[in-house]
Design an enzyme around this catalytic site. Structure first.
Site, PDB file in Angstrom:
ATOM      1  N   HIS A  66     -61.480   3.586  14.927  1.00  0.00           N
ATOM      2  CA  HIS A  66     -62.413   2.535  15.332  1.00  0.00           C
ATOM      3  C   HIS A  66     -62.207   1.277  14.495  1.00  0.00           C
ATOM      4  CE1 HIS A  66     -64.320   4.946  12.185  1.00  0.00           C
ATOM      5  NE2 HIS A  66     -64.885   3.825  11.776  1.00  0.00           N
ATOM      6  N   GLY A  67     -62.703   0.186  15.047  1.00  0.00           N
ATOM      7  CA  GLY A  67     -62.608  -1.083  14.339  1.00  0.00           C
ATOM      8  C   GLY A  67     -63.422  -2.149  15.038  1.00  0.00           C
TER       9      GLY A  67
END
Length: 152
Positions: A66-67
């Site tokens: 994720h980011g």
């Protein structure tokens, strides 16, 4: 808690072929770019940067890379079932075969964390993980991800 708000039918990869963690992230970044219209390299670099802080392999064969991205207007995800499990440096040391990429707008704050928790809870549920592993096509896997398990 279906994931209809996070994943679209064209954001499901039924049999991702990858030899390792970096290649898997690259392939899933390419699909995320296709679906979102965002730059593939930016997505890939953002995810690699996050992985350097610690693996997003959460155990039980599941990873949730994720980011956050500046030019994203809403949370969105891409799901992939790997053709064969790969080493993802997961917390439990087990190889990963289910990956859910989650991208969030830079200012998402708590929404990003809530979505991460939702995805983790769903994928850790044996009644979800099993059909995700056993289904053969993208449509069937999308149906599992977006089913409302509270009804029944």
């Amino acid at each position: 808690m279906p994931l209809t708000d996070l994943v679209a039918p064209n954001a499901v990869i039924p049999a991702l072929k990858a030899n390792g963690k970096k290649q898997a992230i690259q392939e899933i970044s390419a699909r995320a770019a296709q679906v979102s219209g965002l730059n593939e390299r930016t997505i890939f670099e953002t995810l690699l940067q996050r992985e350097r802080l610690g693996s997003t392999g959460i155990g039980q064969g599941i990873a949730i890379p994720h980011g956050k991205l500046a030019n994203l207007d809403k949370l969105f995800g891409v799901f992939a079932r790997l053709d064969r499990p790969i080493d993802f440096e997961a917390l439990d040391g087990q190889p990963v075969d289910l990956i859910f990429l989650l991208l969030a707008p830079e200012g998402a704050g708590a929404d990003h964390l809530k979505a991460l928790a939702r995805v983790a809870r769903l994928l850790r549920d044996p009644d979800v993980a099993r059909p995700l592993r056993e289904s053969r096509d993208a449509e069937a896997r999308y149906a599992v991800l977006t089913a409302d398990l509270t009804q029944g």
